[in-house]
Design an enzyme around this catalytic site. Structure first.
Site, PDB file in Angstrom:
ATOM      1  N   GLY A  34       0.971  -1.164  -0.053  1.00 60.90           N
ATOM      2  CA  GLY A  34       0.015  -0.061  -0.086  1.00 60.90           C
ATOM      3  C   GLY A  34       0.944   1.353  -0.042  1.00 60.90           C
ATOM      4  CG  LEU A  37       1.673   0.232   5.544  1.00 60.90           C
ATOM      5  CD1 LEU A  37       1.602   0.774   6.767  1.00 60.90           C
ATOM      6  CD2 LEU A  37       0.803  -1.008   5.375  1.00 60.90           C
ATOM      7  CE1 TYR A 104      -3.033  -1.905  -6.274  1.00 61.38           C
ATOM      8  CE2 TYR A 104      -4.106  -1.020  -8.358  1.00 61.38           C
ATOM      9  CZ  TYR A 104      -3.214  -1.077  -7.544  1.00 61.38           C
ATOM     10  OH  TYR A 104      -1.967  -0.282  -7.392  1.00 61.38           O
ATOM     11  N   GLY A 228      13.131   7.446 -12.327  1.00 62.12           N
ATOM     12  CA  GLY A 228      13.738   5.961 -12.400  1.00 62.12           C
ATOM     13  C   GLY A 228      14.967   5.900 -12.339  1.00 62.12           C
ATOM     14  CG  ASP A 259       5.382   4.210  -2.197  1.00 59.43           C
ATOM     15  OD1 ASP A 259       4.712   5.179  -2.709  1.00 59.43           O
ATOM     16  OD2 ASP A 259       5.037   2.947  -2.225  1.00 59.43           O
TER      17      ASP A 259
HETATM   18  N1  LIG Z   1      16.785   1.365 -12.202  1.00 58.11           N
HETATM   19  C1  LIG Z   1      17.077   2.048 -11.204  1.00 58.11           C
HETATM   20  N2  LIG Z   1      18.270   2.386 -10.870  1.00 58.11           N
HETATM   21  C2  LIG Z   1      18.497   3.624  -9.848  1.00 58.11           C
HETATM   22  N3  LIG Z   1      17.635   4.061  -9.119  1.00 58.11           N
HETATM   23  C3  LIG Z   1      16.360   3.742  -9.458  1.00 58.11           C
HETATM   24  C4  LIG Z   1      16.030   3.051 -10.362  1.00 58.11           C
HETATM   25  N4  LIG Z   1      14.492   2.858 -10.422  1.00 58.11           N
HETATM   26  C5  LIG Z   1      13.969   3.814  -9.475  1.00 58.11           C
HETATM   27  N5  LIG Z   1      15.026   4.289  -8.832  1.00 58.11           N
HETATM   28  C6  LIG Z   1      15.270   5.462  -7.844  1.00 58.11           C
HETATM   29  O1  LIG Z   1      13.938   5.370  -7.258  1.00 58.11           O
HETATM   30  C7  LIG Z   1      13.371   6.542  -7.474  1.00 58.11           C
HETATM   31  C8  LIG Z   1      11.813   6.247  -7.719  1.00 58.11           C
HETATM   32  O2  LIG Z   1      11.564   5.442  -8.846  1.00 58.11           O
HETATM   33  P1  LIG Z   1      10.623   5.782 -10.036  1.00 58.11           P
HETATM   34  O3  LIG Z   1      10.620   4.502 -10.726  1.00 58.11           O
HETATM   35  O4  LIG Z   1      10.935   6.876 -10.752  1.00 58.11           O
HETATM   36  O5  LIG Z   1       9.116   6.242  -9.130  1.00 58.11           O
HETATM   37  P2  LIG Z   1       7.865   5.369  -9.069  1.00 58.11           P
HETATM   38  O6  LIG Z   1       8.213   3.770  -8.260  1.00 58.11           O
HETATM   39  O7  LIG Z   1       6.924   6.268  -8.348  1.00 58.11           O
HETATM   40  O8  LIG Z   1       7.341   5.105 -10.299  1.00 58.11           O
HETATM   41  C9  LIG Z   1      14.009   7.227  -8.689  1.00 58.11           C
HETATM   42  O9  LIG Z   1      13.883   8.532  -8.820  1.00 58.11           O
HETATM   43  C10 LIG Z   1      15.428   6.720  -8.385  1.00 58.11           C
HETATM   44  O10 LIG Z   1      15.839   7.557  -7.403  1.00 58.11           O
HETATM   45  O1  LIG Z   2      -1.128   0.958  -3.115  1.00 55.86           O
HETATM   46  C1  LIG Z   2      -1.053   0.849  -4.185  1.00 55.86           C
HETATM   47  O2  LIG Z   2      -2.125   0.862  -4.827  1.00 55.86           O
HETATM   48  C2  LIG Z   2      -0.023  -0.110  -4.837  1.00 55.86           C
HETATM   49  O3  LIG Z   2       0.246  -0.057  -5.801  1.00 55.86           O
HETATM   50  C3  LIG Z   2       1.102  -0.470  -3.782  1.00 55.86           C
HETATM   51  C4  LIG Z   2       2.680  -0.400  -4.218  1.00 55.86           C
HETATM   52  O4  LIG Z   2       3.022  -1.040  -3.167  1.00 55.86           O
HETATM   53  C5  LIG Z   2       2.804   1.081  -4.259  1.00 55.86           C
HETATM   54  O5  LIG Z   2       1.883   2.086  -4.888  1.00 55.86           O
HETATM   55  C6  LIG Z   2       4.143   1.232  -4.731  1.00 55.86           C
HETATM   56  O6  LIG Z   2       4.201   2.515  -5.474  1.00 55.86           O
HETATM   57  P1  LIG Z   2       5.573   3.028  -6.045  1.00 55.86           P
HETATM   58  O7  LIG Z   2       6.630   3.282  -4.964  1.00 55.86           O
HETATM   59  O8  LIG Z   2       5.318   4.253  -6.951  1.00 55.86           O
HETATM   60  O9  LIG Z   2       6.122   2.025  -7.011  1.00 55.86           O
END
Ligand SMILES: Nc1ncnc2c1ncn2[C@@H]1O[C@H](COP(=O)(O)OP(=O)(O)O)[C@@H](O)[C@H]1O
Ligand SMILES: O=C(O)C(=O)C[C@H](O)[C@H](O)COP(=O)(O)O
Length: 317
Positions: A34, A37, A104, A228, A259
């Site tokens: 979540g 969380l 979900y 990312g 998160d």
């Molecule tokens: N493949 C990766 N290599 C290094 N750092 C990563 C990678 N994927 C994510 N991160 C780190 O985690 C952060 C959040 O990942 P991101 O995929 O952009 O966000 P979300 O999970 O919200 O889609 C990025 O800004 C980066 O700092």
């Molecule tokens: O709560 C929800 O609906 C989910 O999908 C649970 C996931 O654990 C996070 O949402 C992950 O989110 P990211 O950190 O952006 O990858």
């Protein structure tokens, strides 16, 4: 007094025992997930005093989540187990490259019983930061958006910083619904932690300068665009910085990186660090999360991050 509080739905997350299309996966590990969380757990592991406002089903899964969260040191005084609403579920699919999808089962979420009247103003007043996300908004886009708006208005009334991660899940609502709802929350937001796609959806622009201009229009003072494997671009009232990613040991499971990044960003803000240091810290956490399977299992303790950034020596235990 809490450093950080958040509100949202939690789920039992079933992590596949093997990678590949979910229709062929025969066994799963029962974990907890979540977005809000995960964020709370990330903050607690960094040493922040953290609280979570929620409702869980009065069932075995609800009890398991409650025990788990309590064990992570998150305050659960504003969490109740409710009858008649099953605890939400989330089955994950993880492909060979670490990317994934989520399936979900969260209709009739126990958080449907969380109403505007059940919000505890005193609990919000005593916090430093209220963190909200678009996931909870989408779970019940009419009631929860009102609930989030009310929580944000109480936060503003008591000078509590509001942070928002749009966390737009298109399985839960349409782009148009997400834009309309989240735009009504933006005027209360002080810190925006977003992805590029989400910024484009919210503001209709992708260039950092344009996103920044939109944030300034809404009075948003701090934030980051998460990129990312390209790291993140962050801003504060004085500057915009792009900070490259930290190389993960291995990309195993990317869910939860955002998160974890959010927890790191808020941690840094609360320490009054400069933006460059905040981004480095948050990027390090993101890279640590992607190298571990699970939504929150990879969220590091403060000491682990400091070892990773070279600020602390590794001690073999
Ligand atoms: N493949 C990766 N290599 C290094 N750092 C990563 C990678 N994927 C994510 N991160 C780190 O985690 C952060 C959040 O990942 P991101 O995929 O952009 O966000 P979300 O999970 O919200 O889609 C990025 O800004 C980066 O700092
Ligand atoms: O709560 C929800 O609906 C989910 O999908 C649970 C996931 O654990 C996070 O949402 C992950 O989110 P990211 O950190 O952006 O990858």
């Amino acid at each position: 007094m809490k450093d950080v509080i958040t509100l949202g739905d939690a789920m039992i997350t079933f992590n596949p025992a093997v990678k590949g299309p979910m229709k062929y996966v025969q066994s799963f590990h029962r974990n907890v997930g979540g977005a809000e969380l995960n964020f709370a757990i990330g903050c607690a592991r960094l040493g922040l005093s953290t609280g979570w406002i929620s409702r869980l089903g009065n069932d075995e899964f609800g009890r398991h989540i409650l025990n788990f969260v309590r064990g992570e040191g998150v305050d659960i005084s504003e969490v109740k187990l409710v009858d008649g609403y099953p605890t939400s579920l989330n089955f994950k699919e993880i492909m060979e490259d670490g990317s994934g999808r989520t399936f979900y089962y969260r209709e009739k979420s126990p958080t449907e019983t969380l109403t505007v009247d059940s919000l505890n103003e005193e609990y919000i007043r005593q916090a430093k930061v209220l963190h909200v996300t678009g996931v909870f908004a989408a779970v019940d886009q009419h009631k929860n958006v009102e609930l989030i708006k009310k929580a944000c208005s109480l936060a503003k009334k008591h000078n509590v910083l509001v942070s928002l991660d749009p966390n737009i899940r298109l399985k839960l609502w349409s782009k148009e619904e997400a834009r309309t709802a989240l735009t009504t929350i933006l005027p209360d937001v002080d810190v925006l932690l977003t992805g590029t796609d989400e910024a484009e959806l919210l503001f209709g622009v992708t260039e950092m300068d344009d996103v920044l201009a939109k944030c300034r229009e809404f009075g948003i003072r701090y934030g980051a665009i998460k990129l990312g494997s390209d790291g993140a671009a962050g801003f504060d009232p004085d500057q915009v910085i792009h900070k490259g990613a930290v190389k993960p040991r291995k990309v195993v499971d990317t869910v939860g990186a955002g998160d974890g990044f959010d927890a790191g960003f808020i941690y840094g803000l609360l320490q009054n660090w400069d933006l460059d240091k905040i981004l480095r810290f948050a990027n390090t956490i993101g890279a640590m999360v992607v190298s571990v399977s699970g939504d929150n299992e990879g969220l590091p303790y403060l000491e682990d991050v400091l070892v990773e950034t070279g600020e602390k020596k590794f001690i073999e235990r």
